[in-house]
Design a protein around this motif. Structure first.
Motif, PDB file in Angstrom:
ATOM      1  N   GLU A 172       0.788  -1.236   0.000  1.00 42.87           N
ATOM      2  CA  GLU A 172       0.000   0.000   0.000  1.00 42.87           C
ATOM      3  C   GLU A 172       0.820   1.286   0.000  1.00 42.87           C
ATOM      4  N   ASP A 173       2.110   1.185   0.254  1.00 45.64           N
ATOM      5  CA  ASP A 173       2.925   2.393   0.214  1.00 45.64           C
ATOM      6  C   ASP A 173       3.393   2.711  -1.200  1.00 45.64           C
ATOM      7  N   SER A 174       2.944   1.917  -2.187  1.00 43.78           N
ATOM      8  CA  SER A 174       3.403   2.100  -3.570  1.00 43.78           C
ATOM      9  C   SER A 174       2.255   2.502  -4.491  1.00 43.78           C
ATOM     10  N   VAL A 175       2.538   3.498  -5.334  1.00 46.74           N
ATOM     11  CA  VAL A 175       1.605   3.891  -6.396  1.00 46.74           C
ATOM     12  C   VAL A 175       2.362   3.876  -7.719  1.00 46.74           C
ATOM     13  N   LEU A 176       1.631   3.670  -8.812  1.00 53.36           N
ATOM     14  CA  LEU A 176       2.269   3.557 -10.132  1.00 53.36           C
ATOM     15  C   LEU A 176       1.499   4.364 -11.165  1.00 53.36           C
TER      16      LEU A 176
END
Length: 585
Positions: free
Chosen positions: A71-75
């Motif tokens: 959840e700490d990653s966005v793309l």
């Protein structure tokens, strides 16, 4: 077998009838941002893409993708064809987005190109569309904090006309790894002569590993199934094991092709409802409801079986199936309700509405065996309001002293979607609908991933509230479970004329809306207050307060992406990625 009608079962324990309002909080929300070294790959609609469905599907596309497994990653995808990932470990020291994959094909030459789209299929796989009609299935490795592994394409194939990816899942069956991918297209339809000339298609593709034991992995398309409809679905997702499909849309979808061959359409006759005399008639006023139920002649009051709760009614006669049974459209007061036998042939039931004012569109949710009858006063009022349509007086106006109604001033909440707006579950083998929910009075708000191993949840308006529903395909008797409520959010969001995206935290601690430019609104769940507060009107102590906060970005660029985690809001513009620290976990 015809699909069975199903009603969404509200969990009353998750509703708060005493909710008052959101209090505006001026507490600052820490905001951090990363300047992008290349613009986000935004594709503008062309003159040929003029329909409302094109705007819904591609003009309002969310270019930011949250990784539900990390959840700490966005793309997102930039204009250089790079898939970029930003992982936040420390908000005050944001790094630059890291390239994990690059689309090498020259996609700028495609005339009907759409935006690139991405779906995180599992903890180690992703599916990617380049916007020209090519589908990539990428082995990502475990995407974690310190992971710097470049993604590897193990499948790449041209699927025909350009599409966007709506959803994808990964599963292993009998030792074979397979991926289910759901594609959306808006295509010219030669049979569409009266409307826009376009139809909406969903293509459900199964790609599986066909390599033998010990051989290098080789993935090929196993099955292609196409559904067609007239509206872009609000929600569409494949079941975790690929056993079925769920679609929420304003117009119905039907399977038309499997592996290029047309599907035999079922005879529509079974779907036709046989016209029978109504079992009951009902009328209503702003305060109460009167129901007249037909009964076998000569029934005594001892034989009548009547049970009434605040949200449920059951009425019948001994030895016969129930005449009226199910969940009431809204709550009633059982203490103030009563019934009597009239003329030995009918039973008259008086129900006292718990909330005065709103008129009910139906008595028992999903029950079509009754008939609504207007009172003489209601019929006369409607007749009077419609007089000008047939009046000899060209300027006939029954409301001379009242200002005319301007339909543009009506809020979204004042208009109901079409009756055909429905949520449908399709069986993956028979391709037939098994359960259908009529969502005519429930406005769709947003979709959110709560648990990555489950299907995405959908949030629907219920009265003034917003209710989150978790699909449970393994539970046919309770296929959609009410798991969370955002008080009054259904009403609040209707007043936001410039609303573009909406979402919520996976733990439901807050919901958030954003406008096309700059502003986002955060609505927190009620929490205990530290100081003693009193309601001025009622003089009672207030134990909990729900807060509303407003965040304004330092940017004049349109918002292209919007995602929420339990701790943060991520907002994407063409040149910046903003991170708002909403909760401290």
């Amino acid at each position: 077998m015809a699909a069975s009608n199903y009603s969404l079962k509200v969990n009353r324990e998750l509703l708060d009838p005493n909710f008052e309002s959101y209090r505006l909080s001026l507490d600052a929300i820490p905001t951090y941002d990363v300047e992008l070294d290349a613009a986000v790959e935004e594709v503008k609609l062309k003159d040929t893409q003029y329909t409302l469905e094109h705007m819904r599907a591609f003009g309002m596309y969310n270019y930011l993708h949250l990784d539900p497994w990390y959840e700490d990653s966005v793309l997102f995808v930039d204009c250089k064809g790079r898939v970029l990932s930003l992982t936040v470990t420390l908000d005050t020291a944001l790094g630059k987005p890291r390239e994990v994959y690059r689309i090498t094909a020259d996609i700028s030459q495609c005339e009907d190109r759409l935006c690139a789209s991405l779906s995180l299929t599992s903890a180690t796989w992703a599916s990617l569309s380049d916007g020209t009609g090519r589908l990539y299935l990428l082995r990502t490795g475990k995407r974690g904090d310190s992971s710097h592994v470049k993604w590897e394409a193990l499948f790449s194939e041209d699927m025909g006309e350009p599409f966007t990816i709506l959803h994808s899942v990964s599963h292993v069956q009998d030792g074979v790894h397979a991926m289910e991918v759901l594609l959306l297209r808006i295509q010219k339809d030669p049979q569409e002569t009266k409307g826009s000339g376009y139809s909406v298609s969903l293509e459900w593709i199964t790609v599986a590993n066909t390599a033998g034991q010990g051989q290098e992995k080789k993935y090929e398309v196993r099955k292609r199934r196409v559904l067609r409809g007239k509206s872009v679905p609000h929600y569409a997702a494949v079941e975790p094991k690929g056993k079925g499909l769920m679609v929420a849309s304003e117009k119905p979808f039907v399977f038309t092709h499997v592996d290029g061959l047309p599907v035999e359409q079922a005879d529509p006759e079974p779907m036709e409802v046989e016209k029978t005399d109504p079992i009951y008639f009902w009328q209503q006023t702003a305060e109460d409801i009167t129901v007249c139920v037909r009964m076998p002649e000569g029934v005594t009051k001892e034989e009548v079986q009547f049970r009434l709760m605040a949200d449920n009614i059951r009425l019948g006669v001994q030895g016969f199936p129930p005449l009226l049974e199910g969940q009431l459209f809204a709550s009633v007061d059982p203490e103030a309700s009563a019934w009597i036998i009239k003329n030995d042939k009918s039973l008259e039931v008086s129900l006292q509405k718990r909330s005065e004012g709103p008129m009910w569109p139906e008595l028992v949710t999903g029950d079509r065996r009754g008939e609504y009858v207007m009172s003489d006063e209601q019929a006369a009022l409607i007749h009077e309001r419609l007089t000008y349509l047939t009046s000899e007086d060209m300027n006939g106006n029954p409301d001379k002293d009242k200002p005319p109604c301007n339909s543009q001033e009506l809020e979204d909440c004042d208009g109901f979607p079409e009756d055909s707006f429905s949520l449908t579950h399709f069986d993956g083998e028979s391709l037939k609908p098994t359960q259908v929910v009529n969502l005519g009075s429930h406005q769709y708000l947003f979709t959110v991933d709560v648990n990555p191993s489950d299907m995405p949840c959908l949030c629907l308006r219920h009265d003034v509230d917003a209710l989150v529903w978790q699909p449970r395909p393994e539970q046919p008797s309770n296929m959609w479970e009410h798991i969370a409520t955002f008080n009054a959010l259904g009403y609040v969001q209707a007043s936001k004329r410039d609303k573009k995206f909406a979402t919520c935290a996976p733990n439901f601690s807050y919901a958030s809306l954003c406008e096309c430019l700059r502003r986002s609104f955060i609505y927190r769940q009620p929490s205990p207050v530290e100081t003693v507060l009193f309601n001025r009107k009622q003089g009672r102590q207030v134990a909990q307060v729900a807060k509303q906060q407003v965040a304004s970005l330092d940017s004049d660029k349109p918002i292209l992406g919007f995602r929420a985690t339990n701790e943060r809001l991520y907002i994407l513009t063409s040149s910046n990625l903003f991170v708002l620290k909403v909760n401290n976990n």
